[in-house]
Enzyme design. Sequence first.
Site, PDB file in Angstrom:
ATOM      1  N   PRO A   1      11.232  -4.470  -4.067  1.00 57.26           N
ATOM      2  CA  PRO A   1      12.553  -4.351  -4.228  1.00 57.26           C
ATOM      3  C   PRO A   1      13.392  -4.070  -2.852  1.00 57.26           C
ATOM      4  O   PRO A   1      12.690  -3.466  -1.765  1.00 57.26           O
ATOM      5  CB  PRO A   1      12.792  -3.197  -5.227  1.00 57.26           C
ATOM      6  CG  PRO A   1      11.498  -2.738  -4.787  1.00 57.26           C
ATOM      7  CD  PRO A   1      10.228  -3.812  -4.757  1.00 57.26           C
ATOM      8  N   ASN A   2      14.435  -4.663  -2.476  1.00 52.18           N
ATOM      9  CA  ASN A   2      15.244  -4.429  -1.351  1.00 52.18           C
ATOM     10  C   ASN A   2      14.868  -5.069  -0.096  1.00 52.18           C
ATOM     11  O   ASN A   2      15.420  -5.069   1.058  1.00 52.18           O
ATOM     12  CB  ASN A   2      15.348  -2.854  -0.906  1.00 52.18           C
ATOM     13  CG  ASN A   2      16.188  -1.853  -2.222  1.00 52.18           C
ATOM     14  OD1 ASN A   2      17.062  -2.583  -2.612  1.00 52.18           O
ATOM     15  ND2 ASN A   2      15.445  -1.148  -2.915  1.00 52.18           N
TER      16      ASN A   2
ATOM     17  N   ARG B   1      19.154  -4.172   6.814  1.00 48.83           N
ATOM     18  CA  ARG B   1      18.991  -2.673   6.171  1.00 48.83           C
ATOM     19  C   ARG B   1      18.145  -1.918   6.775  1.00 48.83           C
ATOM     20  O   ARG B   1      17.057  -1.923   7.441  1.00 48.83           O
ATOM     21  CB  ARG B   1      17.748  -3.194   4.871  1.00 48.83           C
ATOM     22  CG  ARG B   1      17.235  -2.023   4.170  1.00 48.83           C
ATOM     23  CD  ARG B   1      16.105  -2.213   3.352  1.00 48.83           C
ATOM     24  NE  ARG B   1      15.665  -1.039   2.560  1.00 48.83           N
ATOM     25  CZ  ARG B   1      14.296  -1.013   2.029  1.00 48.83           C
ATOM     26  NH1 ARG B   1      13.674  -1.854   2.105  1.00 48.83           N
ATOM     27  NH2 ARG B   1      14.083   0.025   1.532  1.00 48.83           N
TER      28      ARG B   1
ATOM     29  N   TYR C   1      13.340  -0.171   9.747  1.00 53.28           N
ATOM     30  CA  TYR C   1      12.721  -1.560   9.346  1.00 53.28           C
ATOM     31  C   TYR C   1      12.758  -2.707  10.165  1.00 53.28           C
ATOM     32  O   TYR C   1      12.334  -3.805   9.901  1.00 53.28           O
ATOM     33  CB  TYR C   1      13.129  -2.041   7.913  1.00 53.28           C
ATOM     34  CG  TYR C   1      12.920  -0.917   6.753  1.00 53.28           C
ATOM     35  CD1 TYR C   1      11.770  -0.629   6.549  1.00 53.28           C
ATOM     36  CD2 TYR C   1      13.661  -0.418   6.099  1.00 53.28           C
ATOM     37  CE1 TYR C   1      11.448   0.452   5.585  1.00 53.28           C
ATOM     38  CE2 TYR C   1      13.819   0.578   5.226  1.00 53.28           C
ATOM     39  CZ  TYR C   1      12.419   0.899   4.908  1.00 53.28           C
ATOM     40  OH  TYR C   1      12.179   2.002   3.812  1.00 53.28           O
TER      41      TYR C   1
ATOM     42  N   ASN D   1       3.711  -6.144  -0.025  1.00 47.09           N
ATOM     43  CA  ASN D   1       4.668  -4.795   0.071  1.00 47.09           C
ATOM     44  C   ASN D   1       5.467  -4.492  -0.959  1.00 47.09           C
ATOM     45  O   ASN D   1       6.445  -5.182  -1.471  1.00 47.09           O
ATOM     46  CB  ASN D   1       5.527  -5.214   1.482  1.00 47.09           C
ATOM     47  CG  ASN D   1       6.383  -3.836   1.720  1.00 47.09           C
ATOM     48  OD1 ASN D   1       6.400  -2.937   0.883  1.00 47.09           O
ATOM     49  ND2 ASN D   1       7.017  -3.955   2.758  1.00 47.09           N
TER      50      ASN D   1
ATOM     51  N   ALA E   1       9.630   0.339  -2.745  1.00 50.28           N
ATOM     52  CA  ALA E   1       9.820   1.793  -3.055  1.00 50.28           C
ATOM     53  C   ALA E   1       8.768   1.786  -4.599  1.00 50.28           C
ATOM     54  O   ALA E   1       8.324   3.033  -4.975  1.00 50.28           O
ATOM     55  CB  ALA E   1      10.956   2.172  -3.776  1.00 50.28           C
TER      56      ALA E   1
ATOM     57  N   HIS F   1       5.431   3.841  -4.515  1.00 50.86           N
ATOM     58  CA  HIS F   1       5.631   5.539  -4.769  1.00 50.86           C
ATOM     59  C   HIS F   1       5.757   5.806  -6.250  1.00 50.86           C
ATOM     60  O   HIS F   1       5.720   6.868  -6.559  1.00 50.86           O
ATOM     61  CB  HIS F   1       6.363   6.196  -3.948  1.00 50.86           C
ATOM     62  CG  HIS F   1       6.549   5.349  -2.581  1.00 50.86           C
ATOM     63  ND1 HIS F   1       5.836   5.735  -1.620  1.00 50.86           N
ATOM     64  CD2 HIS F   1       7.896   4.819  -1.956  1.00 50.86           C
ATOM     65  CE1 HIS F   1       6.036   5.019  -0.434  1.00 50.86           C
ATOM     66  NE2 HIS F   1       7.148   4.577  -0.747  1.00 50.86           N
TER      67      HIS F   1
ATOM     68  N   GLU G   1      -2.238  -3.947   0.919  1.00 43.71           N
ATOM     69  CA  GLU G   1      -0.994  -3.576   0.949  1.00 43.71           C
ATOM     70  C   GLU G   1      -0.453  -3.477   2.416  1.00 43.71           C
ATOM     71  O   GLU G   1      -1.104  -2.793   3.239  1.00 43.71           O
ATOM     72  CB  GLU G   1      -0.734  -1.846   0.280  1.00 43.71           C
ATOM     73  CG  GLU G   1       0.312  -1.365   0.328  1.00 43.71           C
ATOM     74  CD  GLU G   1       0.350  -0.072  -0.507  1.00 43.71           C
ATOM     75  OE1 GLU G   1      -0.112  -0.220  -1.835  1.00 43.71           O
ATOM     76  OE2 GLU G   1       0.834   0.892  -0.284  1.00 43.71           O
TER      77      GLU G   1
ATOM     78  N   HIS H   1       3.269  -2.181   4.636  1.00 44.00           N
ATOM     79  CA  HIS H   1       4.607  -1.434   4.980  1.00 44.00           C
ATOM     80  C   HIS H   1       4.979  -1.843   6.223  1.00 44.00           C
ATOM     81  O   HIS H   1       4.069  -1.497   7.180  1.00 44.00           O
ATOM     82  CB  HIS H   1       4.555   0.021   4.579  1.00 44.00           C
ATOM     83  CG  HIS H   1       4.022   0.171   3.150  1.00 44.00           C
ATOM     84  ND1 HIS H   1       4.869  -0.067   2.130  1.00 44.00           N
ATOM     85  CD2 HIS H   1       2.616   0.461   2.795  1.00 44.00           C
ATOM     86  CE1 HIS H   1       4.284   0.184   0.848  1.00 44.00           C
ATOM     87  NE2 HIS H   1       2.986   0.534   1.317  1.00 44.00           N
TER      88      HIS H   1
ATOM     89  N   ARG I   1       6.947   9.767   7.440  1.00 39.59           N
ATOM     90  CA  ARG I   1       8.327   9.606   6.523  1.00 39.59           C
ATOM     91  C   ARG I   1       8.288  10.925   5.687  1.00 39.59           C
ATOM     92  O   ARG I   1       7.626  11.809   5.589  1.00 39.59           O
ATOM     93  CB  ARG I   1       8.598   8.459   5.981  1.00 39.59           C
ATOM     94  CG  ARG I   1       8.596   7.333   7.090  1.00 39.59           C
ATOM     95  CD  ARG I   1       9.043   5.954   6.280  1.00 39.59           C
ATOM     96  NE  ARG I   1      10.388   5.989   6.015  1.00 39.59           N
ATOM     97  CZ  ARG I   1      11.022   5.000   5.220  1.00 39.59           C
ATOM     98  NH1 ARG I   1      10.444   3.999   4.978  1.00 39.59           N
ATOM     99  NH2 ARG I   1      12.589   5.241   5.035  1.00 39.59           N
TER     100      ARG I   1
ATOM    101  N   ARG J   1       7.063   9.500   0.402  1.00 42.19           N
ATOM    102  CA  ARG J   1       6.503   8.141   0.765  1.00 42.19           C
ATOM    103  C   ARG J   1       5.157   8.133   1.213  1.00 42.19           C
ATOM    104  O   ARG J   1       4.577   7.069   1.328  1.00 42.19           O
ATOM    105  CB  ARG J   1       7.404   7.535   1.891  1.00 42.19           C
ATOM    106  CG  ARG J   1       8.700   7.345   1.355  1.00 42.19           C
ATOM    107  CD  ARG J   1       9.719   6.732   2.532  1.00 42.19           C
ATOM    108  NE  ARG J   1      11.071   6.718   2.258  1.00 42.19           N
ATOM    109  CZ  ARG J   1      11.875   5.985   1.410  1.00 42.19           C
ATOM    110  NH1 ARG J   1      11.310   4.761   0.850  1.00 42.19           N
ATOM    111  NH2 ARG J   1      13.208   6.115   1.464  1.00 42.19           N
TER     112      ARG J   1
HETATM  113  C1  DQA Z   1       8.649   0.208   2.690  1.00 41.45           C
HETATM  114  C2  DQA Z   1       8.367   1.605   2.656  1.00 41.45           C
HETATM  115  C3  DQA Z   1       8.845   2.178   1.296  1.00 41.45           C
HETATM  116  O1  DQA Z   1       8.701   3.571   1.266  1.00 41.45           O
HETATM  117  C4  DQA Z   1      10.403   1.566   1.011  1.00 41.45           C
HETATM  118  O2  DQA Z   1      10.978   2.117  -0.347  1.00 41.45           O
HETATM  119  C5  DQA Z   1      10.550   0.068   1.401  1.00 41.45           C
HETATM  120  C6  DQA Z   1       9.922  -0.556   2.446  1.00 41.45           C
HETATM  121  C7  DQA Z   1       8.140  -0.360   3.972  1.00 41.45           C
HETATM  122  O3  DQA Z   1       7.736  -1.580   4.207  1.00 41.45           O
HETATM  123  O4  DQA Z   1       8.017   0.386   5.094  1.00 41.45           O
HETATM  124  O5  DQA Z   1      11.091  -0.448   0.571  1.00 41.45           O
HETATM  125  O6  DQA Z   1       7.439  -0.521   1.778  1.00 41.45           O
END
Ligand code: DQA
Length: 151
Positions: A10-11, A18, A23, A75, A78, A81, A99, A101, A108, A112
């Site tokens: 997500p996101n 963003r 990021y 990836n 969120a 977590h 995995e 990130h 952080r 997280r």
């Molecule tokens: C993330 C880290 C996560 O905590 C966050 O919710 C993201 C991006 C990262 O790539 O740093 O959406 O996965």
Amino acid sequence: MRRVLVLHGPNLNLLGTREPAIYGRDTLASIDAGLVELGRTLGAEVECRQSNHEGVLLDWIHDASAAGFAGLVFNPGAFTHTSLALADALGGVSLPCVEVHLSNLHAREPIRRRSLTAPRCVGQVSGFGARSYGLGLRALLDYLTDRDGTE
Ligand code: DQA
């Protein structure tokens, strides 16, 4: 040729605009194009998908092996977590997953620092911005070569 599935949670479709201080400014499309190209140079076919929906990610993980993928670069955003369901899916399929990130989770907020999904993965790459993905892809391909030999 090995096939690798890259999943973004997500996101991550918002990358580029963003929270760029956290990021970076690379868009998801440019990250995906770079991964396909890196895969080509490393002898792997890379397919990238993004979803904001946990169930869609679950289905993609379940179906990946039958669809011919040798491993995952993931990836979970969120969901890293929060999602016991995604952790269970990774534990329930026989595909290796790395995995990744963009940000350094350990630098952080405390929430997280805990990943539910990482214990179900071969390993985790965190904190190298968009480069985390390429490092994750290399790590997965090295893992597969160690396990199976070259293909
Ligand atoms: C993330 C880290 C996560 O905590 C966050 O919710 C993201 C991006 C990262 O790539 O740093 O959406 O996965």
